[in-house]
Design an enzyme around this catalytic site. Structure first.
Site, PDB file in Angstrom:
ATOM      1  N   SER A 159       0.833  -1.206   0.000  1.00 46.67           N
ATOM      2  CA  SER A 159       0.000   0.000   0.000  1.00 46.67           C
ATOM      3  C   SER A 159       0.860   1.246   0.000  1.00 46.67           C
ATOM      4  O   SER A 159       1.880   1.301   0.703  1.00 46.67           O
ATOM      5  CB  SER A 159      -0.916   0.025   1.228  1.00 46.67           C
ATOM      6  OG  SER A 159      -1.596   1.259   1.324  1.00 46.67           O
ATOM      7  N   TYR A 175      -1.506  -1.577   9.968  1.00 50.75           N
ATOM      8  CA  TYR A 175      -1.726  -1.752   8.533  1.00 50.75           C
ATOM      9  C   TYR A 175      -0.459  -1.452   7.744  1.00 50.75           C
ATOM     10  O   TYR A 175      -0.056  -2.234   6.864  1.00 50.75           O
ATOM     11  CB  TYR A 175      -2.866  -0.835   8.085  1.00 50.75           C
ATOM     12  CG  TYR A 175      -3.158  -0.878   6.606  1.00 50.75           C
ATOM     13  CD1 TYR A 175      -3.911  -1.916   6.068  1.00 50.75           C
ATOM     14  CD2 TYR A 175      -2.705   0.121   5.755  1.00 50.75           C
ATOM     15  CE1 TYR A 175      -4.199  -1.963   4.709  1.00 50.75           C
ATOM     16  CE2 TYR A 175      -2.978   0.088   4.395  1.00 50.75           C
ATOM     17  CZ  TYR A 175      -3.715  -0.957   3.877  1.00 50.75           C
ATOM     18  OH  TYR A 175      -3.994  -0.991   2.531  1.00 50.75           O
ATOM     19  N   LYS A 179       1.755  -4.190   5.487  1.00 50.87           N
ATOM     20  CA  LYS A 179       1.843  -3.974   4.043  1.00 50.87           C
ATOM     21  C   LYS A 179       3.301  -3.841   3.597  1.00 50.87           C
ATOM     22  O   LYS A 179       3.676  -4.325   2.515  1.00 50.87           O
ATOM     23  CB  LYS A 179       1.046  -2.741   3.632  1.00 50.87           C
ATOM     24  CG  LYS A 179      -0.462  -2.950   3.681  1.00 50.87           C
ATOM     25  CD  LYS A 179      -0.906  -4.113   2.814  1.00 50.87           C
ATOM     26  CE  LYS A 179      -2.401  -4.300   2.798  1.00 50.87           C
ATOM     27  NZ  LYS A 179      -2.817  -5.496   2.029  1.00 50.87           N
TER      28      LYS A 179
END
Length: 283
Positions: A159, A175, A179
């Protein structure tokens, strides 16, 4: 003659592709396109909520029904990827059902907004299980089959939120960590498999799915899918690349290093580093 005119059509006839998290959004768009291009698709989705809870097999089943209704070939798999054994079962399912595995697209993931203080062990462990452990165990199960075939493609998911402070927002610590872990896994796998025809790359997608917090109808998942189809195909001879894809726009993510500054053969002081920081940082 234009360069693109000589490019053969990208097809997946006779190939088997696993797409995780393929019951909704980006994963469903990937599965539909790969099937439309002749691939046999294992549509994996446990049908969990955004936080990873629950179980709804109808989510994957619906995509399979959609693909088969228009003449494609697909099968649903409902394993919960928070379990290492379940990750292996996804690969075993593909081999047992279709006899081979040509590509693995790990799209499944969670987005949990939580500050550092709010990210307790349960949240952290769940994010790591899906974002770090699952792609490792999936790859570990898939690669031996790909080695025996002498061919394979693996596409992981990272991401842009994790790559630059300017693109991140508060609440995405876990997160961002998982990622970027997939970038490290991609690099390690690409290096280890460099002398094979197993290519390992990653996509950094932006699309209007249930995890996007703003309305953006122009960011359709179908506009990302062609990039993933390329990375999953025999036409992709690159390994270790990150493809940014959003709204029909594509670019390659690159990491640069500033020019080295030689401070001499004796140890520099911290003050030397501080004084020259702008030069070292290349700014």
């Amino acid at each position: 003659m234009p360069e693109h005119a000589a490019q053969p059509s990208i097809r997946f006839d006779g190939q088997v592709i696993i797409v995780t998290g393929a019951g909704r959004g980006l994963g469903a768009a990937y599965a539909r396109l790969l099937a439309a291009l002749g691939g046999t698709v294992v549509v994996h989705d446990a049908g969990v909520a955004q936080d990873g809870s629950g179980f709804d097999p109808s989510v994957a089943d619906a995509v399979v029904s959609e693909i088969t209704a228009i003449g494609g070939t697909a099968a649903a798999c409902h394993e919960n990827l928070q379990d290492a054994v379940a990750c292996r079962r996804v690969v075993e399912f593909a081999i047992a059902r279709f006899g081979r595995l040509d590509a693995l697209v790990h799209n499944a993931g969670l987005v949990v907004f939580a500050s550092l203080e709010e990210t307790g062990p349960a949240v952290w462990d769940r994010m790591v299980a899906i974002g770090v452990d699952a792609p490792f165990h999936l790859a570990r199960a898939a690669v031996p089959h790909m080695r025996r075939q002498g061919y394979g493609r693996i596409v992981l998911t990272t991401s842009g939120r994790a790559m630059r402070v300017e693109d991140c927002v508060p609440g995405l610590i876990a997160y961002s960590a998982v990622k970027m872990a997939q970038v490290g896994l991609m690099v390690g796998l690409a290096a280890e498999l460099h002398d094979t025809d197993i290519r390992v790359n990653a996509v950094s997608p932006v699309a209007a799915t249930r995890v996007l917090r703003r309305p953006a109808p122009e960011l359709r998942p179908e506009l990302v899918a062609p990039g993933v189809a390329f990375l999953a195909s025999s036409a992709c001879m690159t390994s270790g690349a990150v493809l940014n894809a959003a709204g029909g726009r594509f670019s390659a993510a690159r990491w640069d290093r500033s020019d080295s500054l030689d401070l001499g053969p004796t140890p520099a002081s911290p003050e030397d580093i501080a004084i020259r920081w702008q030069q070292i940082a290349g700014s």
